[in-house]
Design an enzyme around this catalytic site. Structure first.
Site, PDB file in Angstrom:
ATOM      1  N   ASP A 135      38.790  30.684 -20.457  1.00 37.72           N
ATOM      2  CA  ASP A 135      39.474  31.616 -19.556  1.00 37.72           C
ATOM      3  C   ASP A 135      40.210  30.769 -18.533  1.00 37.72           C
ATOM      4  O   ASP A 135      39.587  30.016 -17.784  1.00 37.72           O
ATOM      5  CB  ASP A 135      38.465  32.536 -18.861  1.00 37.72           C
TER       6      ASP A 135
ATOM      7  N   ASP B  60      35.162  44.306 -26.369  1.00 35.92           N
ATOM      8  CA  ASP B  60      34.343  43.859 -25.249  1.00 35.92           C
ATOM      9  C   ASP B  60      33.180  44.831 -25.149  1.00 35.92           C
ATOM     10  O   ASP B  60      33.386  46.025 -24.927  1.00 35.92           O
ATOM     11  CB  ASP B  60      35.161  43.862 -23.951  1.00 35.92           C
TER      12      ASP B  60
END
Lengths: 251, 207
Positions: A130, A11
């Site tokens: 998500d 990330d």
């Protein structure tokens, strides 16, 4: 036989790998290219790079990060974060990504999946979803790095994404992400059942057993970030464990 | 260290960054060519391929690559075809019915059966048939929905299995056609690229 993949996730924000992405306190854990090559030497099957900032100003920076990571990698690289158009995707592919992941933009404008798949092929088009527990035995799609709930039902969205041309699903459980409670196995099982393309399980891994459980639930690949960044275990150790449990992995 | 010059066919839609980075790691110095004269002139030529069969073949036809490529490959000159690039060598593909390939051989690419994950994305074991110069056993990275299920006559083959046996790679003369991506197949893939780049040199056949 096709082996199951273990995928470390980087990330990134402003060219650095950060930890605690969906939570307030972001911590710098290193350089993307250094971490990517380290995981490659540990036996990673692929690297996923998600740019969490991905603002307009950060765009040029993002391509530079991809270019730097690519030079050192002889394994596939999937890049996502802020992909809103064919042009965004082309820029990442030209910089050295092998696959491009779309998330928020696809939920807002699903046609981008059709367009990406037609232009670059299904094998290049990853739909990143998500999902958050809706409290009624299902899951809702949440966008903008977990900040904005949508009306979309996650499993139906996964199915629609594949019908539109996505060649792979990156499925993250927001409820499990960062909790160390293991992957959301019900979510993985349902998604893997409704589509024919590979499903990458993400969110919640804290031990090798969690990877095994997700693969048993039908995932084709397992993704983790914090676990590897902390050095709690290595990709090699995880693959060793999976192999000992009868899961076929590349050794 | 001597860098081996290699020419990469610019197929338009294909992403060349990974192929070029892989070739550099294998000790080559890649140059991208848009002019089909490279098919006659280049000592070593790479035909990459990402995307779909019909637009890819259309692009090769418009730019005048079809005949020079066919001649080069039929002559067994050093050519590396990757993924869709390998499928271009055949007569057709189920992906784009009615569109002919380079037809170096008649066999066409067929879609994987419906009971396995399609696209095939990931690492699959490669086993070797007889007579191979460059290929050896290992794990290769694939990202494909179509493949050859039989080896054309006169070609040596390596194999993988995904819902049944399929052609992982083909060799004839100095032509190497891979359904997988050697540039993304880790040290094993780099080794394969090195052996092909050293074609005719001492490195060949060092599996």
């Amino acid at each position: 036989m096709l082996t199951r993949r273990v995928i470390p996730c980087l990330d990134c924000r402003d060219g650095r790998v950060v930890k605690g992405v969906r939570f307030a306190d972001l911590r710098d854990v290193g350089s993307p290219s250094e971490l990517a090559t380290a995981y490659q030497s540990q036996g990673a099957d692929e690297i996923v790079l998600l740019d969490v900032a991905a603002t307009v100003e950060a765009r040029a920076h993002q391509a530079d990060t991809v270019r730097a990571v690519r030079e050192g990698l002889s394994i596939p690289l999937t890049v996502g974060g802020g992909v809103r158009s064919l042009k965004d995707a082309a820029r990442l592919l030209e910089a050295g990504a092998d696959k491009v992941a779309v998330n928020s933009a696809a939920a807002a404008q699903p046609e981008i999946i059709d367009a990406l798949s037609a232009e670059f092929g299904a094998q290049c088009t990853v739909l990143s979803v998500d999902a958050a527990d809706d409290g009624r035995g299902g899951w809702r799609v949440v966008v903008r790095s977990g900040k904005e709930p949508t009306a979309r039902e996650a499993i139906a969205w996964v199915r629609e994404g594949v019908e539109r041309g996505a060649g792979e699903i990156l499925l993250t459980s927001l409820d499990r992400d960062g909790t160390r409670a293991g992957y959301d196995l019900m979510l993985v099982r349902q998604a893997a059942r409704v589509v024919n393309v590979p499903v990458i399980a993400s969110g919640g891994a804290a031990s090798a057993i969690h990877f095994f459980e997700a693969l048993e639930a039908g995932a084709d690949a397992v993704l983790a970030a914090g676990l590897f960044h902390e050095g709690a275990t290595t990709v090699g150790d995880v693959k060793g464990y999976l192999s000992s449990r009868g899961i076929e992995v590349r050794r | 260290m001597r860098f081996v010059p290699v020419t990469v066919v610019h197929t338009g839609v294909a992403n060349l960054a990974s192929v070029q980075a892989g070739l550099r790691r294998a000790g080559a110095e890649p140059v991208v060519a848009e002019d089909p004269r490279a098919a006659e002139d280049a000592e070593r030529l790479v035909l990459p391929g990402v995307g779909a069969f019909a637009p890819g073949m259309a692009r090769l036809a418009v730019c005048g690559w079809v005949e020079p490529l066919r001649k080069r490959i039929e002559a067994g000159r050093a050519t590396l075809a990757i993924c869709l690039g390998m499928q271009f060598l055949g007569g057709s593909s189920e992906e784009s019915r009615g569109i002919p390939g380079l037809s170096v051989f008649a066999e066409g690419a067929k879609r994987f059966p419906g009971h396995v994950r399609v696209p095939q994305i990931g690492w699959n074991a490669v086993t070797c048939g007889e007579g191979l110069r460059y290929l050896c056993e290992g794990y290769a990275y694939y990202a494909n929905s179509y493949r050859l299920d039989a080896a054309p006559q006169g070609w040596c083959a390596a194999w993988s299995d995904h819902g049944g046996r399929f052609v992982a790679a083909l060799e004839r003369g100095s032509v190497l056609a891979c359904q997988f991506h050697p540039e993304l197949s880790g040290p094993w893939g780099i080794g394969l690229l090195r052996r092909w780049l050293g074609a005719g040199g001492s490195e060949t056949g060092s599996c």
